[in-house]
Write an enzyme that holds these catalytic residues in place. Structure first.
Site, PDB file in Angstrom:
ATOM      1  N   ALA A   1       0.689  -1.462  -0.126  1.00  0.00           N
ATOM      2  CA  ALA A   1      -0.129   0.222   0.225  1.00  0.00           C
ATOM      3  C   ALA A   1       0.394   1.386   0.292  1.00  0.00           C
ATOM      4  O   ALA A   1       1.817   1.118   0.544  1.00  0.00           O
ATOM      5  CB  ALA A   1      -0.328   0.350   1.379  1.00  0.00           C
TER       6      ALA A   1
ATOM      7  N   GLY B   1       0.273  -4.982   1.098  1.00  0.00           N
ATOM      8  CA  GLY B   1      -0.907  -5.345  -0.283  1.00  0.00           C
ATOM      9  C   GLY B   1      -0.612  -6.327  -1.022  1.00  0.00           C
ATOM     10  O   GLY B   1      -1.659  -5.985  -1.293  1.00  0.00           O
TER      11      GLY B   1
ATOM     12  N   GLU C   1      -0.747  -9.175  -0.283  1.00  0.00           N
ATOM     13  CA  GLU C   1      -2.199  -9.177   0.266  1.00  0.00           C
ATOM     14  C   GLU C   1      -3.390  -9.593  -1.793  1.00  0.00           C
ATOM     15  O   GLU C   1      -4.264 -10.217  -1.191  1.00  0.00           O
ATOM     16  CB  GLU C   1      -2.598  -8.033   0.635  1.00  0.00           C
ATOM     17  CG  GLU C   1      -2.091  -8.329   2.484  1.00  0.00           C
ATOM     18  CD  GLU C   1      -2.575  -7.102   3.442  1.00  0.00           C
ATOM     19  OE1 GLU C   1      -2.577  -5.861   3.092  1.00  0.00           O
ATOM     20  OE2 GLU C   1      -2.845  -7.761   4.371  1.00  0.00           O
TER      21      GLU C   1
ATOM     22  N   GLU D   1       4.540  -4.734   7.270  1.00  0.00           N
ATOM     23  CA  GLU D   1       3.735  -3.790   8.127  1.00  0.00           C
ATOM     24  C   GLU D   1       4.171  -3.417   9.610  1.00  0.00           C
ATOM     25  O   GLU D   1       4.072  -2.383  10.283  1.00  0.00           O
ATOM     26  CB  GLU D   1       2.220  -4.040   8.170  1.00  0.00           C
ATOM     27  CG  GLU D   1       1.482  -4.121   6.484  1.00  0.00           C
ATOM     28  CD  GLU D   1       1.424  -5.167   5.847  1.00  0.00           C
ATOM     29  OE1 GLU D   1       2.421  -5.839   6.037  1.00  0.00           O
ATOM     30  OE2 GLU D   1       0.937  -5.620   4.966  1.00  0.00           O
TER      31      GLU D   1
HETATM   32  N1  DAK Z   1       4.627   3.130  -1.040  1.00  0.00           N
HETATM   33  C1  DAK Z   1       5.026   4.008  -1.788  1.00  0.00           C
HETATM   34  N2  DAK Z   1       6.100   4.244  -2.386  1.00  0.00           N
HETATM   35  C2  DAK Z   1       7.050   3.047  -2.428  1.00  0.00           C
HETATM   36  C3  DAK Z   1       6.696   1.943  -2.068  1.00  0.00           C
HETATM   37  C4  DAK Z   1       5.475   1.528  -1.104  1.00  0.00           C
HETATM   38  N3  DAK Z   1       4.385   1.134  -0.524  1.00  0.00           N
HETATM   39  N4  DAK Z   1       7.728   0.880  -2.045  1.00  0.00           N
HETATM   40  C5  DAK Z   1       8.517   1.312  -2.860  1.00  0.00           C
HETATM   41  N5  DAK Z   1       8.326   2.829  -3.305  1.00  0.00           N
HETATM   42  C6  DAK Z   1       8.939   4.504  -3.768  1.00  0.00           C
HETATM   43  C7  DAK Z   1      10.380   4.324  -2.526  1.00  0.00           C
HETATM   44  O1  DAK Z   1       9.246   5.937  -2.273  1.00  0.00           O
HETATM   45  C8  DAK Z   1      10.632   5.061  -4.046  1.00  0.00           C
HETATM   46  O2  DAK Z   1      10.416   6.782  -4.704  1.00  0.00           O
HETATM   47  P1  DAK Z   1      10.860   7.793  -4.759  1.00  0.00           P
HETATM   48  O3  DAK Z   1      12.269   7.574  -3.786  1.00  0.00           O
HETATM   49  O4  DAK Z   1      12.188   7.504  -5.922  1.00  0.00           O
HETATM   50  O5  DAK Z   1      10.058   8.764  -5.183  1.00  0.00           O
HETATM   51  C9  DAK Z   1      10.394   4.436  -5.374  1.00  0.00           C
HETATM   52  O6  DAK Z   1       9.455   3.656  -4.762  1.00  0.00           O
HETATM   53  C10 DAK Z   1      11.873   3.115  -5.516  1.00  0.00           C
HETATM   54  O7  DAK Z   1      11.866   1.995  -4.229  1.00  0.00           O
HETATM   55  P2  DAK Z   1      13.497   2.225  -3.142  1.00  0.00           P
HETATM   56  O8  DAK Z   1      14.246   2.574  -3.820  1.00  0.00           O
HETATM   57  O9  DAK Z   1      13.424   2.297  -2.043  1.00  0.00           O
HETATM   58  O10 DAK Z   1      13.715   0.821  -4.119  1.00  0.00           O
HETATM   59  P3  DAK Z   1      14.818  -0.390  -4.174  1.00  0.00           P
HETATM   60  O11 DAK Z   1      15.240  -0.945  -4.737  1.00  0.00           O
HETATM   61  O12 DAK Z   1      15.851   0.555  -2.591  1.00  0.00           O
HETATM   62  O13 DAK Z   1      14.060  -1.009  -2.396  1.00  0.00           O
HETATM   63  C11 DAK Z   1      11.923  -2.081  -1.424  1.00  0.00           C
HETATM   64  C12 DAK Z   1      12.870  -1.842  -2.540  1.00  0.00           C
HETATM   65  C13 DAK Z   1      10.344  -2.626  -1.707  1.00  0.00           C
HETATM   66  C14 DAK Z   1      12.566  -3.171  -0.697  1.00  0.00           C
HETATM   67  C15 DAK Z   1      11.251  -0.725  -0.949  1.00  0.00           C
HETATM   68  O14 DAK Z   1      10.757   0.357  -1.575  1.00  0.00           O
HETATM   69  C16 DAK Z   1      10.406  -1.457   0.126  1.00  0.00           C
HETATM   70  O15 DAK Z   1      11.348  -1.393   1.344  1.00  0.00           O
HETATM   71  N6  DAK Z   1       9.437  -0.225   0.088  1.00  0.00           N
HETATM   72  C17 DAK Z   1       8.110  -0.846   0.803  1.00  0.00           C
HETATM   73  C18 DAK Z   1       7.498  -1.867   1.033  1.00  0.00           C
HETATM   74  C19 DAK Z   1       6.457  -1.777   2.544  1.00  0.00           C
HETATM   75  O16 DAK Z   1       6.902  -2.223   3.455  1.00  0.00           O
HETATM   76  N7  DAK Z   1       5.536  -2.857   1.324  1.00  0.00           N
HETATM   77  C20 DAK Z   1       4.187  -2.711   2.840  1.00  0.00           C
HETATM   78  C21 DAK Z   1       3.228  -1.455   2.712  1.00  0.00           C
HETATM   79  S1  DAK Z   1       2.514  -2.257   4.020  1.00  0.00           S
HETATM   80  C22 DAK Z   1      -4.514  -0.379   5.029  1.00  0.00           C
HETATM   81  C23 DAK Z   1      -5.003  -0.669   3.748  1.00  0.00           C
HETATM   82  C24 DAK Z   1      -3.087  -1.756   3.722  1.00  0.00           C
HETATM   83  C25 DAK Z   1      -2.394  -2.062   4.245  1.00  0.00           C
HETATM   84  C26 DAK Z   1      -2.537  -1.875   5.760  1.00  0.00           C
HETATM   85  C27 DAK Z   1      -4.156  -0.436   6.454  1.00  0.00           C
HETATM   86  N8  DAK Z   1      -5.387   0.002   6.084  1.00  0.00           N
HETATM   87  C28 DAK Z   1      -6.279   0.748   4.581  1.00  0.00           C
HETATM   88  C29 DAK Z   1      -5.351   0.712   6.973  1.00  0.00           C
HETATM   89  C30 DAK Z   1      -1.261  -2.596   3.676  1.00  0.00           C
HETATM   90  C31 DAK Z   1      -0.241  -1.686   4.021  1.00  0.00           C
HETATM   91  C32 DAK Z   1       1.565  -2.076   3.436  1.00  0.00           C
HETATM   92  O17 DAK Z   1       1.354  -2.060   1.957  1.00  0.00           O
END
Ligand code: DAK
Length: 260
Positions: A66, A111, A114, A134
């Protein structure tokens, strides 16, 4: 609806929905989720669509989760809305009478995992990575991760992933049953399309009954679930496709299903 964040095409009965925000690794914001909901509804209503593939644009990610930048400052009421929009969309996809495959071409985190779990099957590239990170953001999964993951891979393994926030590579995801097949990245779409086209050729009503029996029988007691299966199976005998399938077998020819 005009789409900004997804691409939507139909090829030989197979709809392909591509998440298309590659600069943000296809992170899922509310606008993209609304577009997905619309596209899934189109797939449901359009009889020419017989199977669905979900995939991500670019070669790095299916969906990296997400969109954290959108979620960061959500008020609880808005978080609830975003979550409900996701649940409505994913349940619609999961219970669609048509089969769906997630073609996971890189990161499928939070997400992303999911959304892939709401598809009937998951085909992954060798560089795919899964996880529910998360907890590292002070959250728990909000689009079904705490529910679909234990159903798919068992409670102990699901807890390891959700509580530990770690990632699984494609091989580990295959070993625990999260992924059905693994392909080299450059063959993933070709192989996924091949299988989706095969599914698209199956008898339509029978496909509906098969999914219905699995989806809605799963959480019932065994007695009730078997009863549901009996009723779904009996309904198949009302179709021309059942007559055709059995006649074709006995006449040693390929069945010509019409969806009736
Ligand atoms: N959200 C926003 N931007 C993201 C992103 C994300 N989940 N994942 C990556 N990006 C963006 C990065 O910020 C970066 O943007 P710029 O800096 O270039 O503007 C660009 O994508 C490239 O990412 P990286 O530079 O970080 O790329 P790397 O190859 O170094 O790393 C990575 C790739 C996938 C390991 C890293 O980007 C990462 O750790 N990303 C976040 C992964 C993550 O934590 N995903 C889970 C998100 S939480 C809910 C509904 C749904 C959910 C919960 C609650 N409710 C409505 C309450 C679900 C929650 C989630 O999914």
């Amino acid at each position: 609806m005009e789409y900004k964040n997804i691409l939507f095409t139909v090829e030989e009965g197979v709809a392909i929905i591509t998440f298309n925000r590659p600069k943000a690794l296809n992170a899922m914001n509310s606008e993209t989720m609304r577009e997905l909901k619309d596209a899934v509804t189109v797939c449901k209503d359009d009889d020419s669509v017989k199977a669905i593939i979900l995939t991500g644009a670019g070669d790095k990610a299916f969906i990296a989760g997400a969109d954290i930048s959108e979620m960061q400052n959500l008020e609880p009421q808005d978080a609830l809305k975003f979550m409900e929009l996701g649940h409505d969309t994913l349940r619609l996809l999961e219970t669609l009478p048509k089969p769906s495959i997630a073609a996971i071409n890189g990161f499928a985190l939070g997400g992303g995992t999911e959304i892939s779990m709401a598809c009937d099957m998951r085909f992954a590239s060798e560089n795919a990575r899964f996880g529910q990170p998360e907890i590292l953001l002070g959250l728990i999964p909000g689009w079904g991760g705490t529910q679909r993951l234990p159903r798919l891979i068992g409670m102990g393994r699901a807890k390891e992933i959700v509580l530990g926030g770690g990632q699984l590579d494609a091989q580990r995801a295959y070993e625990v049953g999260l992924v059905n097949k693994i392909y080299p990245a450059d063959r993933l779409m070709e192989e996924t399309k091949k299988f989706a086209k095969k599914l698209a050729g199956m008898p339509v009503f029978t496909m509906k009954m098969a999914k219905h029996s699995i989806n809605f029988g799963y959480d019932l007691s065994l007695d009730n679930a078997i009863r549901l299966e009996v009723e779904c199976c009996a309904q198949c005998f009302s179709t021309k496709d059942q007559k055709e399938g059995m006649a074709a077998f006995l006449e040693k020819r390929k069945a010509n299903f019409t969806g009736r």
